[in-house]
Scaffold this motif. Structure first.
Motif, mmCIF file in Angstrom:
data_model
loop_
_atom_site.group_PDB
_atom_site.id
_atom_site.type_symbol
_atom_site.label_atom_id
_atom_site.label_comp_id
_atom_site.label_asym_id
_atom_site.label_seq_id
_atom_site.Cartn_x
_atom_site.Cartn_y
_atom_site.Cartn_z
ATOM 1 N N GLU A 55 28.314 -1.746 34.275
ATOM 2 C CA GLU A 55 28.851 -1.444 32.949
ATOM 3 C C GLU A 55 28.836 0.056 32.645
ATOM 4 O O GLU A 55 29.328 0.494 31.609
ATOM 5 N N LEU A 56 28.259 0.848 33.565
ATOM 6 C CA LEU A 56 28.125 2.279 33.305
ATOM 7 C C LEU A 56 29.464 2.922 32.987
ATOM 8 O O LEU A 56 29.574 3.781 32.123
ATOM 9 N N LEU A 57 30.507 2.515 33.684
ATOM 10 C CA LEU A 57 31.838 3.089 33.477
ATOM 11 C C LEU A 57 32.695 2.268 32.527
ATOM 12 O O LEU A 57 33.862 2.595 32.322
ATOM 13 N N ALA A 58 32.119 1.209 31.962
ATOM 14 C CA ALA A 58 32.941 0.268 31.205
ATOM 15 C C ALA A 58 33.021 0.565 29.717
ATOM 16 O O ALA A 58 33.751 -0.097 29.007
ATOM 17 N N GLY A 59 32.273 1.555 29.229
ATOM 18 C CA GLY A 59 32.316 1.853 27.806
ATOM 19 C C GLY A 59 33.585 2.584 27.417
ATOM 20 O O GLY A 59 34.428 2.917 28.252
ATOM 21 N N ASP A 60 33.722 2.854 26.131
ATOM 22 C CA ASP A 60 34.913 3.561 25.658
ATOM 23 C C ASP A 60 34.588 4.967 25.151
ATOM 24 O O ASP A 60 35.420 5.619 24.538
ATOM 25 N N GLY A 61 33.369 5.456 25.430
ATOM 26 C CA GLY A 61 33.030 6.826 25.063
ATOM 27 C C GLY A 61 33.687 7.814 26.003
ATOM 28 O O GLY A 61 34.316 7.443 27.004
ATOM 29 N N PRO A 62 33.556 9.107 25.744
ATOM 30 C CA PRO A 62 34.207 10.123 26.577
ATOM 31 C C PRO A 62 33.705 10.067 28.026
ATOM 32 O O PRO A 62 32.524 9.837 28.280
ATOM 33 N N LEU A 63 34.619 10.271 28.952
ATOM 34 C CA LEU A 63 34.276 10.398 30.362
ATOM 35 C C LEU A 63 34.457 11.859 30.752
ATOM 36 O O LEU A 63 35.533 12.427 30.575
ATOM 37 N N VAL A 64 33.390 12.456 31.270
ATOM 38 C CA VAL A 64 33.388 13.872 31.645
ATOM 39 C C VAL A 64 33.408 13.946 33.168
ATOM 40 O O VAL A 64 32.487 13.481 33.829
ATOM 41 N N LEU A 65 34.460 14.521 33.740
ATOM 42 C CA LEU A 65 34.629 14.583 35.189
ATOM 43 C C LEU A 65 34.359 16.009 35.658
ATOM 44 O O LEU A 65 34.980 16.956 35.158
ATOM 45 N N VAL A 66 33.457 16.162 36.614
ATOM 46 C CA VAL A 66 32.977 17.472 37.023
ATOM 47 C C VAL A 66 33.326 17.730 38.488
ATOM 48 O O VAL A 66 32.971 16.944 39.365
ATOM 49 N N ASP A 67 34.007 18.857 38.740
ATOM 50 C CA ASP A 67 34.295 19.293 40.101
ATOM 51 C C ASP A 67 34.081 20.797 40.171
ATOM 52 O O ASP A 67 34.048 21.482 39.145
ATOM 53 N N ASP A 68 33.940 21.317 41.380
ATOM 54 C CA ASP A 68 33.656 22.744 41.478
ATOM 55 C C ASP A 68 34.868 23.595 41.130
ATOM 56 O O ASP A 68 34.742 24.688 40.590
ATOM 57 N N GLU A 69 36.066 23.093 41.433
ATOM 58 C CA GLU A 69 37.271 23.824 41.063
ATOM 59 C C GLU A 69 38.341 22.849 40.617
ATOM 60 O O GLU A 69 38.351 21.676 40.999
ATOM 61 N N PHE A 70 39.227 23.308 39.777
ATOM 62 C CA PHE A 70 40.367 22.517 39.324
ATOM 63 C C PHE A 70 41.602 23.267 39.781
ATOM 64 O O PHE A 70 41.970 24.289 39.194
ATOM 65 N N SER A 71 42.193 22.809 40.876
ATOM 66 C CA SER A 71 43.313 23.541 41.465
ATOM 67 C C SER A 71 44.625 22.809 41.204
ATOM 68 O O SER A 71 45.263 23.045 40.186
ATOM 69 N N THR A 72 44.999 21.875 42.071
ATOM 70 C CA THR A 72 46.225 21.105 41.791
ATOM 71 C C THR A 72 45.986 20.079 40.701
ATOM 72 O O THR A 72 46.903 19.665 40.005
#
Length: 899
Positions: free
Chosen positions: A169-186
């Motif tokens: 259920e960790l991903l099943a809520g409707d709160g904000p999802l924050v996605l983290v990566d070292d760079e955002f390129s394409t």
């Protein structure tokens, strides 16, 4: 804030991130040399942006057919050794800005990091957000854990990512999802992830976090278009922004340049530095100015190669410069976010880190320059150890980096980000039964870095023969560093979830959570209910009683009008709570410790690893059981650091339990782990109802753990005394502002959870948190008493006596009621009669004291007589008016006795 669907790049006030004096660009002969100049000059690649980009990034060449260049971060802690405080601080700073962006919504956020390079960064961002759970993707399959999702990373050499939360259920809520990566390129990787997860778990808000935003002009508008496509808000938070200008044909030219250096290295004339897998010797001139960090080179001659240690090296034994230490890792603490990592896990790690760092420090000898080297996805645990070393040990310089799967060309040039590399075989192959975990692995900028000691931190699955073999990581490190310390963190493997052989009911939503539903915190409880807050369900008490007793309606088809306590009654509640808080805390501790101690007995083999590592999943019976479930969860965290799951479900006398909620639990958890929780027992009707309802479900244990069991109806309890539990004094305002549950055919369909209302309008009168905090504040005072109680209980025959049921039957006949459902024994049940039903009279044990003050006050307000009697097994008993019609009340609405 950005408008919904728009993107907004959050930066510090001045647009720059300060690296500090130890992290300026490398210098040679007094001239500042950017660690990307070598690639820029040869391939014509240009880094377009502010000066902060060159502080944050260098350039190297990939050994990858999909992409020629690699942006090498100076603050990520992957390829470039860096001060741990800089690595952790960069992520925390980003997390703090995310927290500011989300505001109150941060309480419902989930942080998701990308393997392998951003696992530690994501953890650090979660530290900055503070209260959000964290999960990172992984390339390591784990038997018995169902994948909650997966995606591909287009430009990576290893593309498949799995999402393996232990709690589905960790991903099943409707709160904000924050996605983290070292760079955002394409943006392809992140957008692929969001698209896949949004189809399964739609939500209204996504936040993308990266150290650098390096999208091209062509990609700049894609994020806003994507947000509009999925109908959600998407924000971007980055430390710095810019772009990489790539000339035409750069991929082919980069591949040709890599091939040229490979050929030169093979002939012995090249300048690529490091060691080849399996040789244990240098293949070219050793670098003496490796950019270990982005500071000045570290001029230290390389020591001669040391012999490879035998793989049978004993714990805590030193051999040939390699020492193995036992960290004292806390039992059951997760090694990272592969299966989820909560703030509670972080608190346990932070509490244990000083002692573990001290253990490491004792093995460093006279080393003054120390590298803590993590392992691929295992970035956070080594980072926190390195951070603690940096903070607590004086006289040493600490750097941190990790090994990696990424093949990168190494060139010994101050204008190149990867000055040296060590090559060694993968050593976690046991984690990949399909055989896809083999191949070379790399450690960059270690050889020639001037380190006196390296602390290699791996998980237990990677503590393998390959690790200790000639040419393995330890041998390669020992060939370049005088002292190598091996620290092994236990690999966290979730207990078998039994998810694979159970089918989740279709269309059942995720549990409701506060503050959207209830005033409890999101992690206090998940409500397996549907929200009926907009439905008019309340009816006058007299109307409800007449309908119920005439058979025209069931009590669960409507709700009583919420009792609004007078100032006098509110003061009585607070006084009662102050008097009984320690008593309640003791009962909470006793029942929780009993549950934990006996939990392995629910398994066929209580001594098995599965049984001993299993954790109870608390399922409270809404709503009286819910405050107790929250308190039990808090006790487990206070006493043991255990983050127990807690849900609330509906059970209705005469109608049974919410079978959809039971099926949801069976689909998400091992039924053997489910522990049902209620506040107290009266005559035991709900206990019997639960046992009957669960007869059709396999593996569930039809027992209830309660705070108080005056009726002798259960075997797991905190006390069998009948005393005032102040949460019984009020309705929703002490139960998270949630109504009692509702089951009505026109509102609850065959695939729905039972319903309830959230009384948001009563927020000013809410004392739910006050009740919990007051009781929890006494936990420390009752620990010794709890230990004594539990020891006695575990050695006592606690079989139910059903003494209360016999008393109820006797009272029903003596008073001519002839219906046990109208006899409500115990302080809690009597309180409910006075608040919700039409009471006839109250029977009080002669000499009962302050536990009945609130009962006497309510009875006086409703004109109900209180009759003192002898021989009651309870402190009091409430009698509902028999043969009730609205004519049985006077003009003022108070009860009138009938003959």
């Amino acid at each position: 804030m950005s408008a919904p669907g728009a993107e907004g790049i959050a930066r510090p006030d001045d647009g720059h991130y300060r690296l500090g004096n130890d992290n300026e660009t490398a210098e040679e002969n007094g001239n500042v040399v950017w660690s990307g100049s070598w690639v820029a000059e040869r391939l014509g690649i240009e880094l377009v942006g502010g000066d902060e980009l060159r502080e944050l990034l260098g350039l190297a060449l990939r050994r990858n057919p999909k992409r020629a260049h690699l942006l090498v971060s100076n603050v990520l802690g992957k390829h470039v050794p860096q001060r741990p405080s800089v690595v952790h601080g960069a992520g925390v700073a980003l997390g703090e800005r995310v927290r500011d962006l989300l505001g109150d919504a941060a309480e419902q956020a989930v942080i998701l990091g990308y393997a392998e390079t951003a696992t530690g960064l994501g953890h650090s961002v979660a530290d900055g957000v503070e209260r959000a759970p964290y999960l990172h993707s992984t390339r390591r399959p784990v038997a018995g854990v169902a994948a909650a999702g997966g995606f591909e990373e287009a430009h990576s050499h290893a593309t498949s990512h799995l999402l393996l939360p232990e709690d589905p259920e960790l991903l099943a809520g409707d709160g904000p999802l924050v996605l983290v990566d070292d760079e955002f390129s394409t943006g392809n990787t992140v957008l692929n992830t969001v698209r896949a997860l949004h189809a399964r778990y739609p939500r209204r808000w996504y936040v993308i976090v990266a150290l650098v935003d390096m999208r091209s002009a062509a990609d700049q508008g894609r994020l806003a278009e994507f947000a509009q496509e999925i109908g959600a808000r998407v924000d971007l938070v980055a430390m710095a922004s810019g772009t990489v200008a790539l000339p035409e044909g750069v991929l082919a030219r980069g591949q040709a340049l890599v091939a040229e250096y490979d050929e030169a290295a093979a002939s012995g004339t090249g300048s690529e530095t490091g060691t080849a897998a399996g040789t244990g010797t240098a293949t070219a001139t050793a670098a003496t100015g490796v950019g270990a960090g982005v500071g000045a080179p570290f001029p230290s001659p390389q020591p001669p190669p040391l012999p490879t240690p035998a793989p049978t090296c004993r714990p805590d034994a030193t051999r040939n410069g390699i020492v193995r230490v036992s960290l004292g890792w806390p039992d059951g603490l997760r090694d990272g976010g592969r299966h989820g990592f909560t703030p509670a896990h972080r608190a346990r790690l932070e509490a244990a880190a000083p002692a573990m760092a001290d253990t490491l420090a004792q093995e460093l000898g006279d080393a003054r320059r120390v590298l803590v080297l993590g392992f691929e996805e295992l970035m956070y645990a080594p980072l926190r150890l390195a951070l603690e070393l940096e903070r607590s040990v004086t006289g040493i310089e600490v750097r941190y980096s990790t090994t990696t799967r990424s093949p990168v060309l190494a060139v010994d040039d101050p204008g190149y980000a990867i000055r040296s590399r060590l090559v060694f075989p993968a050593h976690d192959t046991a984690a990949f039964p399909a055989g896809d975990g083999t191949g070379d692995r790399y450690a960059y900028n270690v050889a020639g870095g001037g380190f006196d000691a390296v602390v290699a931190v791996v998980d237990s699955l990677a503590d393998s023969p390959e690790l200790h073999a000639p040419g393995g990581l330890l041998a390669q490190l020992a060939a370049h560093v005088p002292r190598v310390v091996l620290a092994v963190v236990p690999s966290y493997l979730p207990s078998p979830s039994h998810v694979a052989d159970r089918q989740e009911p279709s269309m059942l939503p995720a549990p409701l959570r506060g503050p959207a539903f209830s005033s409890y915190a999101a992690d206090d409880v998940g409500w397996l209910l549907q929200d009926l807050s907009d439905v008019e369900l309340e009816a006058p008490t007299e109307e409800r009683e007449e309908a119920i007793q005439s058979g025209g309606a069931h009590y669960a088809e409507s709700l009583p009008v919420e009792y609004q306590p007078s100032p006098e009654y509110q003061e009585l509640f607070r006084s009662a709570l102050g008097t009984s808080a320690a008593r309640i805390a003791r009962a909470v501790g006793t029942v929780t410790e009993t549950v934990l101690a006996e939990h392995p007995q629910r398994y066929d083999d209580p001594a098995s690893r599965e049984a001993t590592q299993a954790r109870p999943v608390l399922v409270s019976l809404a709503r009286a059981g819910t405050p107790v479930g929250v308190l039990m969860r808090r006790w487990a965290m206070h006493r043991h650091g255990l983050d127990l799951k807690h849900y609330a479900i509906s059970i209705v006398r005469g109608r049974g339990i919410d079978t959809n909620a039971i099926r949801w639990l069976a689909a998400h958890h091992n039924p053997a782990d489910i522990v049902f929780v209620d506040g107290w027992t009266g005559k035991g009707a709900i206990t019997r109802e639960l046992a009957d309802a669960l007869a059709e479900f396999d593996d569930f244990h039809p027992e209830i753990a309660v705070l108080a069991d005056p009726g002798g109806c259960v075997r797991t309890y905190g006390t069998r005394e009948d005393f005032l539990i102040p949460s019984a004094c009020l309705n929703s305002t002490v139960s998270g502002l949630i109504s009692r549950t509702v089951l009505r055919a026109d509102l609850v369909g065959p695939d729905d959870f039972h319903g309830a209302k959230h009384y948001r309008e009563l927020a000013d009168a809410d004392v739910s948190g006050y009740f919990l905090d007051t009781v929890a504040a006494r936990f420390g005072d009752v620990t010794d008493a709890v230990d004594t109680d539990v020891k006695a209980l575990l050695s006592t025959d606690r079989a139910p006596t059903w003494e209360g049921w016999a008393a109820v039957e006797r009272i029903s006949e003596e008073y001519g009621i002839h219906d046990v459902n109208l006899v409500k024994p115990g302080v809690g049940e009597t309180t409910r009669v006075l608040l919700r039903r039409v009471p006839w009279k109250i029977l009080a044990k002669r000499g009962a004291g302050t536990d009945l003050d609130h009962v006497r006050l309510l009875a006086e307000q409703r004109g109900v007589p209180v009759e003192e009697v002898d021989g009651l097994p309870y402190t009091c008993v409430g009698l509902i008016h028999p043969r009730y019609t609205r004519g049985a009340t006077g003009a003022d609405g108070t009860a009138v006795a009938t003959s």
